[in-house]
Scaffold this motif. Structure first.
Motif, PDB file in Angstrom:
ATOM      1  N   ASP A 250      48.850 -13.978  81.415  1.00  0.00           N
ATOM      2  CA  ASP A 250      49.574 -13.961  80.147  1.00  0.00           C
ATOM      3  C   ASP A 250      49.391 -12.625  79.424  1.00  0.00           C
ATOM      4  O   ASP A 250      50.340 -12.082  78.850  1.00  0.00           O
ATOM      5  CB  ASP A 250      49.079 -15.096  79.248  1.00  0.00           C
ATOM      6  N   THR A 251      48.167 -12.105  79.465  1.00  0.00           N
ATOM      7  CA  THR A 251      47.861 -10.848  78.787  1.00  0.00           C
ATOM      8  C   THR A 251      48.630  -9.686  79.402  1.00  0.00           C
ATOM      9  O   THR A 251      49.284  -8.904  78.702  1.00  0.00           O
ATOM     10  CB  THR A 251      46.347 -10.565  78.848  1.00  0.00           C
ATOM     11  N   SER A 252      48.549  -9.559  80.716  1.00  0.00           N
ATOM     12  CA  SER A 252      49.219  -8.445  81.394  1.00  0.00           C
ATOM     13  C   SER A 252      50.736  -8.573  81.302  1.00  0.00           C
ATOM     14  O   SER A 252      51.443  -7.579  81.107  1.00  0.00           O
ATOM     15  CB  SER A 252      48.766  -8.360  82.856  1.00  0.00           C
ATOM     16  N   LEU A 253      51.255  -9.804  81.394  1.00  0.00           N
ATOM     17  CA  LEU A 253      52.696 -10.017  81.260  1.00  0.00           C
ATOM     18  C   LEU A 253      53.192  -9.547  79.895  1.00  0.00           C
ATOM     19  O   LEU A 253      54.201  -8.841  79.793  1.00  0.00           O
ATOM     20  CB  LEU A 253      53.029 -11.500  81.453  1.00  0.00           C
ATOM     21  N   SER A 254      52.484  -9.921  78.834  1.00  0.00           N
ATOM     22  CA  SER A 254      52.900  -9.539  77.483  1.00  0.00           C
ATOM     23  C   SER A 254      52.859  -8.031  77.286  1.00  0.00           C
ATOM     24  O   SER A 254      53.765  -7.444  76.663  1.00  0.00           O
ATOM     25  CB  SER A 254      51.999 -10.223  76.448  1.00  0.00           C
ATOM     26  N   LEU A 255      51.823  -7.381  77.817  1.00  0.00           N
ATOM     27  CA  LEU A 255      51.704  -5.935  77.658  1.00  0.00           C
ATOM     28  C   LEU A 255      52.774  -5.194  78.455  1.00  0.00           C
ATOM     29  O   LEU A 255      53.336  -4.199  77.990  1.00  0.00           O
ATOM     30  CB  LEU A 255      50.302  -5.476  78.080  1.00  0.00           C
ATOM     31  N   VAL A 256      53.070  -5.672  79.653  1.00  0.00           N
ATOM     32  CA  VAL A 256      54.122  -5.049  80.458  1.00  0.00           C
ATOM     33  C   VAL A 256      55.485  -5.290  79.808  1.00  0.00           C
ATOM     34  O   VAL A 256      56.346  -4.396  79.790  1.00  0.00           O
ATOM     35  CB  VAL A 256      54.085  -5.582  81.910  1.00  0.00           C
ATOM     36  N   PHE A 257      55.679  -6.484  79.276  1.00  0.00           N
ATOM     37  CA  PHE A 257      56.918  -6.808  78.558  1.00  0.00           C
ATOM     38  C   PHE A 257      57.134  -5.815  77.416  1.00  0.00           C
ATOM     39  O   PHE A 257      58.220  -5.241  77.254  1.00  0.00           O
ATOM     40  CB  PHE A 257      56.821  -8.243  78.036  1.00  0.00           C
TER      41      PHE A 257
END
Length: 457
Positions: A250-257
């Protein structure tokens, strides 16, 4: 009022702006009584300042926001209270390290040198047109993946490979906007039946999982003092929360988003505005030559972050782009206790409030009668420095305690990319190609930005 909104779903941002202008900046939307769609829509800077800063603690993201953006899980966009503080503190501590911006600078220039310039040169040599928005999305996706995951998916290559995760971001953002308008019961039925927009969200979520889970399953145990997953692993374990791998996803997805869509969207609109404002393009080129000490015909040199601060007019042009086309077009909050806004509107607890950041930049009462004009000069003081505007008037990077931590990163990357392209190529729009905002959470160009390239001489 629901029929009017549904009839204008294809031009929701323009429709909302029109209604807000007629309503003085704040509008109460009434839906059918059984749909739970009553909401307050505003672009009033005083309301934004009150909710995002002065009374911040009364306006968490809340369960309604989390329900709409469930695909992001426990990432920073959905987080409130202790979890939000953990996200922000961990990210800020990493970005504050002396080596971080050196790593950022190297990452961006490496991607420009090995990805962007070869792709553009290939396009030029073949004399074909290209979608600049697609190029910028690939560039931003690769760059942020290197920063967050220490992995380069190499989506920006000459053959422009199809990377499902990279494309899934663009697929997801339109259904997420429609969830704000369509009654919850309807989109939940669509989700259960796996049809329509909800089917697109399910497929996007699958692409995210297939990309991120294998790369976070090491639980951030890679080497390096700038490893983001390692930092979040340590912070997450310290908070005694479960399901570490899910949290890292969830953390990496949000940052990449955040890193992919905001920067790429801003660059897309920047080049569109430059293409229709040739005088601004000339001024940017003159500034590049004088401030970076490069002349026409000289071999291009990569400049550092300190030198990027000298590009004041380019900075102003980027700010003007963000004013007219903020990447995150709207925000959504709800008070946990009843409140009265500066505009005089009463909010009962859990009343949905929608902020149209897109509309803020188009209000004469906020930016003057020339608000629809592209004028980088409005961001430059008489002494030739960048003019500061409060975030509630210029909410492109959000406002208050939740102001985007990547603001400086975004300007650095955009300046490096914009200066490189403008120095090498003249951008010409493909005649007849329509360019208009997409009706989604992220303000992408609906049909992309198709252009042809010609060499600077």
């Amino acid at each position: 009022m629901l029929p009017g909104a549904l009839l204008n779903l294809h031009r929701l941002h323009e429709y909302g702006t029109q209604v807000l202008i007629e309503s003085g900046g704040t509008f109460e939307f009434k839906g059918p009584w059984f749909c739970n769609l009553d909401m307050l829509v505003t672009c009033d800077p005083a309301n934004i300042h009150h909710i995002f800063s002065k009374n911040f603690s009364n306006y968490p993201k809340g369960p309604e926001f989390r329900k709409i953006f469930e695909i992001l899980g426990d990432g920073i966009f959905n987080a409130d209270y202790e979890l939000w503080e953990l996200h922000r503190k961990t990210t800020l501590s990493l970005m504050s390290r002396p080596k971080f911006y050196s790593f950022l600078e190297k990452t961006i220039w490496d991607k420009i040198e090995t990805g962007l310039l070869p792709v553009l040169e290939n396009v030029y040599e073949k004399q074909i047109d290209v979608d600049l928005q697609d190029i910028f999305q690939r560039l931003s996706f690769d760059s942020i993946c290197v920063l967050v995951l220490e992995y380069d998916p190499k989506s920006l290559s000459i053959d422009l490979p199809y990377v499902p995760c990279e494309k899934a971001f663009s697929v997801a953002i339109e259904p997420l906007l429609h969830r704000h308008i369509i009654p919850e019961t309807i989109w939940k039925v669509q989700k259960w039946l796996k049809i329509g927009n909800e089917k697109k969200l399910i497929e996007a979520g699958k692409a995210f999982d297939e990309f991120f889970y294998p790369r976070v399953s090491l639980e951030g145990e890679q080497d390096g003092d700038l490893n983001l997953l390692k930092a979040f692993t340590k912070a997450y374990k310290g908070s005694s929360r479960e399901r570490l791998v899910d949290f890292l996803r969830d953390t990496s997805l949000s940052l990449v988003f955040a890193g992919r869509d905001t920067t790429s969207t801003s660059l897309t609109w920047f080049f569109w505005l430059i293409a229709i404002n040739p005088l601004a393009e000339i001024k940017i080129l003159e500034e590049i030559e004088s401030k970076l000490h490069v002349k026409k015909g000289d071999k291009w040199r990569f400049f550092n972050i300190e030198e990027s601060h000298k590009l004041v007019y380019l900075h102003g042009a980027l700010c003007e782009t963000l004013r007219l086309f903020p990447p995150v077009a709207l925000e959504h909050k709800a008070p946990i206790r009843s409140d009265i806004l500066p505009s005089g509107h009463y909010l009962h607890e859990n009343k949905k409030v929608i902020f149209s950041f897109y509309s803020v930049g188009r209000m004469e009462t906020v930016w003057g009668k020339d608000c629809l004009e592209f004028k980088p000069e409005r961001w430059i003081t008489e002494r030739g420095r960048i003019k500061h505007e409060p975030s509630y008037k210029f909410p492109a990077f959000n406002a208050g305690p939740r102001t985007c931590l990547g603001k400086e990163m975004a300007f650095i990357q955009m300046k490096m990319v914009a200066a490189t392209i403008l120095y090498h190529y003249k951008i010409q729009r493909v005649e007849g190609h329509p360019v208009s905002p997409r009706d989604s959470i992220i303000l992408q160009a609906k049909h992309g930005l198709r252009v042809r390239l010609s060499k600077r001489t």
